[in-house]
Scaffold this motif. Structure first.
Motif, PDB file in Angstrom:
ATOM      1  N   HIS A  51       7.453  -2.939   0.425  1.00  9.59           N
ATOM      2  CA  HIS A  51       6.299  -2.384  -0.252  1.00  9.59           C
ATOM      3  C   HIS A  51       5.820  -3.412  -1.266  1.00  9.59           C
ATOM      4  CE1 HIS A  51       4.648   0.795  -3.266  1.00  9.59           C
ATOM      5  NE2 HIS A  51       3.698   0.256  -2.551  1.00  9.59           N
ATOM      6  N   GLN A 110      -1.080   5.038  -7.752  1.00 11.22           N
ATOM      7  CA  GLN A 110      -0.736   4.068  -6.738  1.00 11.22           C
ATOM      8  C   GLN A 110      -1.931   3.203  -6.383  1.00 11.22           C
ATOM      9  OE1 GLN A 110       1.269   6.224  -3.769  1.00 11.22           O
ATOM     10  NE2 GLN A 110       0.533   4.811  -2.251  1.00 11.22           N
ATOM     11  N   ASN A 319       0.383  -0.347   0.482  1.00 10.23           N
ATOM     12  CA  ASN A 319       0.102   1.066   0.239  1.00 10.23           C
ATOM     13  C   ASN A 319       1.367   1.882   0.440  1.00 10.23           C
ATOM     14  OD1 ASN A 319      -0.664   3.806   0.830  1.00 10.23           O
ATOM     15  ND2 ASN A 319      -2.756   3.068   0.977  1.00 10.23           N
ATOM     16  N   LYS A 320       1.707   2.675  -0.562  1.00 12.18           N
ATOM     17  CA  LYS A 320       2.954   3.425  -0.483  1.00 12.18           C
ATOM     18  C   LYS A 320       2.914   4.466   0.646  1.00 12.18           C
ATOM     19  CE  LYS A 320       6.334   5.658  -3.385  1.00 12.18           C
ATOM     20  NZ  LYS A 320       6.556   6.332  -4.656  1.00 12.18           N
ATOM     21  N   GLN A 324       5.706   5.016   3.587  1.00  5.90           N
ATOM     22  CA  GLN A 324       6.303   6.323   3.895  1.00  5.90           C
ATOM     23  C   GLN A 324       6.061   6.694   5.357  1.00  5.90           C
ATOM     24  OE1 GLN A 324       8.026   8.358   1.992  1.00  5.90           O
ATOM     25  NE2 GLN A 324       7.773   7.524  -0.054  1.00  5.90           N
ATOM     26  N   ARG A 373      11.085  -3.235  -2.461  1.00  2.39           N
ATOM     27  CA  ARG A 373       9.815  -3.343  -3.163  1.00  2.39           C
ATOM     28  C   ARG A 373       9.766  -4.704  -3.838  1.00  2.39           C
ATOM     29  NH1 ARG A 373       9.003   1.622  -6.300  1.00  2.39           N
ATOM     30  NH2 ARG A 373      10.483   0.715  -7.760  1.00  2.39           N
ATOM     31  N   ASP A 378       3.482   0.549  -7.860  1.00  6.24           N
ATOM     32  CA  ASP A 378       3.147   1.889  -8.288  1.00  6.24           C
ATOM     33  C   ASP A 378       2.387   1.836  -9.608  1.00  6.24           C
ATOM     34  OD1 ASP A 378       6.215   3.417  -7.216  1.00  6.24           O
ATOM     35  OD2 ASP A 378       4.400   2.858  -6.162  1.00  6.24           O
ATOM     36  N   GLU A 597       6.326  11.134  -2.766  1.00  2.20           N
ATOM     37  CA  GLU A 597       7.397  11.072  -3.757  1.00  2.20           C
ATOM     38  C   GLU A 597       8.638  11.783  -3.215  1.00  2.20           C
ATOM     39  OE1 GLU A 597       6.166  12.121  -7.684  1.00  2.20           O
ATOM     40  OE2 GLU A 597       8.222  12.179  -8.424  1.00  2.20           O
TER      41      GLU A 597
END
Ligand SMILES: C[S@@+](CC[C@H](N)C(=O)[O-])C[C@H]1O[C@@H](n2cnc3c(N)ncnc32)[C@H](O)[C@@H]1O
Length: 605
Positions: A51, A110, A319-320, A324, A373, A378, A597
């Protein structure tokens, strides 16, 4: 050669360390299946998901042993088109129509990547990434660049410059019959372009045949070993022999429909590409166990296909939501593969008993991956904005003329560490160099950061040990904004919480999620509400998926049960029962909410 305003070579990038976020595994007995020799020791064996901004991630990979180690790269960068890559987040359930919009560019939220660049910025952005990718590619490596008609002419010039025109192999046209949008001014667009470049001599690894709609008569060919080429076959009278053919060799125009909204592979990602496209690419240009990299991984199509085709893989996205989505997608595939392996091994054992034959299918390259990461995206904000906020918050007197320090706090010199990464030894070495160039400077130093790495803490302890009593010049102090007692209120993030009941009864484990609250989701719904305030009656609307590891070792989360409803209108079950491990163990329950999250609840039973 293509020139743009501000064109400059990439002379240096700083490689920051990566922080390990989590380890995901579908592998029951942790056994090594492939030959991992040559794999950089800095990483566990298995898939790698990063990330962060790929410029920093690629620099990080280069600095940590991946130079020349990647066999195939596929990238599908933003198109400079106004498309928006934020994962739209909506609540689950039949009434889940209240949209919680994606991430915004503010503190504590984010990063969102909307492509709003002007051409010059876009070209410089791509140029820098291509230079780094070239360094990672092995001496026989392959690169596939996915773009559309708006940038393809410029991208091809860039690729020629970085890889050399002699490395060009094909301009592949992905032709889809269903289209993206309507337009009455120009002809409709039914294709994307994928440029294929390869270092060294390229050879098609696999001949792929694709079905033809109308069977065709084709001359019969046969491979002549002595001549080393194909020969047309003839009958005794010298006439060519024909055969009816229902398939043909894959050419440079690929007919693949865009993903059907109901398809299983659909991950609800706006720019997701079909798996078939990646399957062709990986089959023509890579072999089993090769290392495949996608630095704009999006919904994880490349990682998913690499996993299915027994390749090793590395993915990256800024992009988180993309991280995910990819993690969830790959984990599902790994689970299926692990189940199939288990079935195969019992079938194989049975058939070994029956006829001595081993019928097991090829084993996956890996059944685990780790998430990392590089820099803390974030909390991404512009550095000058961060400096202003932090200085105001702490009461720093600004020093406008100093090129290194940001100001003073009492008698201390203050430096604000960019908020996109924790304070690391790299920052401290920079400080050391700066102080060496100012031999008369004897003030103490305060570094302001969001977080601090353990190695940086040790560095500072060592540094300060030599600076005691009267020789205290340049002692270093740290204000960690996230946790500092005095200044810690700078960032307020209320983490999601869950109440879970975990019990063992008659050899079975029961897990019941009684409550789940995500203050971020509630807050976003509140901000977005119109006249009617949306109400969340059922906590399950906020939950995307639930995973359980019945014997968690505190490090590797091994999923034994996953509840990931396929449709957005379905919700997680919330109560589960699975077989309990024989002895006392720690049960871990991971709950992921609709904003990505995670909450981890553990209990030893
Ligand atoms: C077109 S999408 C990729 C879609 C992907 N091929 C798939 O099948 O799902 C581009 C992706 O690049 C990511 N991205 C944009 N800029 C980036 C950067 N500097 N570093 C890493 N990822 C980036 C976006 O977040 C987005 O997920």
């Amino acid at each position: 050669m293509l020139v743009w305003v501000g064109k400059r070579p990439l002379t240096h990038v700083t490689a920051f360390p990566a922080q390990h976020v989590e380890q995901c595994s579908a592998d029951q007995p942790a056994e090594t299946r492939q030959n991992w020799s040559g794999w950089p020791s800095a990483y566990p064996t298995g898939g790698l998901l990063f990330h962060g901004d790929n410029k920093e991630v690629l620099a990080h990979l280069l600095a940590n042993g991946f130079r020349g180690k990647v066999n195939l790269i596929y990238i599908d960068p933003p198109f400079d088109s106004g498309a928006d890559y934020v994962r739209k987040v909506s609540l689950r359930g039949a009434s889940g129509s209240a949209k919680v919009d994606g991430e915004r560019y503010t503190l504590g939220e984010q990063i969102q990547y909307t492509d709003i660049w002007a051409n010059d910025n876009y070209l410089q952005f791509m140029y820098e990434r291509l230079l780094l990718l070239n360094e990672l590619l092995s001496s026989k490596g392959q690169l596939f660049f996915h773009c559309d008609e708006r940038q393809s002419h410029r991208i091809r010039c860039l690729l020629d410059e970085v890889f050399g025109p002699e490395s060009f192999r094909n301009e592949i046209i992905w032709h889809y019959s269903n289209k993206y949008g309507a337009n009455s001014e120009t002809l409709d667009v039914f294709h994307n372009t994928v440029f294929w470049y390869s270092k060294g001599r390229a050879q098609l690894v696999e001949d792929i045949r694709v079905p033809v709609k109308v069977p065709r008569k084709q001359p019969v060919r046969k491979w002549n070993k002595e001549l080393g080429k194909n020969e047309w076959l003839r009958d005794e009278e010298g006439n060519y022999l024909y055969q009816e053919s229902t398939d043909k060799e894959l050419g440079d125009v690929w007919e693949i429909p865009v993903i059907n909204p109901m398809a299983l592979e659909r991950a609800d990602y706006p720019t997701q590409k079909p798996e078939q496209l990646l399957e062709y690419i990986l089959r023509i240009a890579s072999t089993v166990n090769d290392v495949v990299l996608d630095a704009f991984v999006g919904s994880g199509t490349t990682a998913a296909v690499a996993q299915k085709l027994t390749r090793r893989w590395i993915g990256c996205d800024i992009n988180k939501g993309a991280i995910q989505t990819t993690a969830k997608r790959v984990l599902m595939i790994m689970r299926e593969q692990a189940d199939a392996l288990e079935r195969d091994s019992s079938v194989a054992q049975q058939s070994l008993l029956d006829d001595g034959a081993d019928t097991a299918a090829p084993k996956p390259a890996q059944l685990s991956f780790s998430v990392w990461r590089v820099n803390d995206y974030d909390l991404h904000i512009q550095h000058n904005e961060a400096v202003n906020l932090a200085c105001e918050h702490i009461g720093v007197e600004r020093a406008r003329t100093d090129t290194f320090f940001d100001g003073t706090l009492g008698k201390h010199l203050v430096k604000i560490i960019p908020f996109d990464h924790p304070l690391s030894p790299v920052d401290l070495e920079e400080l050391r160099r700066e102080l060496e160039s100012r031999p008369d400077e004897d003030r103490e130093i305060t570094l302001v950061c969001l977080g601090i790495e353990t190695a940086a803490r040790a560095w500072i302890d060592d540094w300060n040990r030599l600076r005691k009593g009267r020789r205290a010049a340049n002692r270093v102090h740290v204000i960690e904004l996230r946790s500092d007692e005095k200044y810690g209120a700078f960032i307020r993030h209320q983490p999601a919480r869950a109440r879970v009941r975990i019990a063992r009864r008659n050899g079975r484990l029961t897990v019941a999620i009684e409550e789940f609250v995500s203050p971020s989701i509630v807050e976003r719904l509140r901000q977005q509400a119109g006249v009617v305030q949306p109400k969340i009656d059922d906590w399950r609307a906020m939950v995307d998926c639930v995973m359980i590891d019945p014997s968690y070792d505190g490090r590797v989360f091994t999923v034994a049960l996953s509840d990931i409803p396929e449709r957005k209108t379905d919700v997680v079950k919330g109560t589960y029962e699975i077989e309990a491990p024989a002895r006392q163990a720690t049960v871990a329950v991971k709950i992921v909410d609709m904003l990505g999250e995670e909450v981890l609840v553990t209990k030893t039973v």
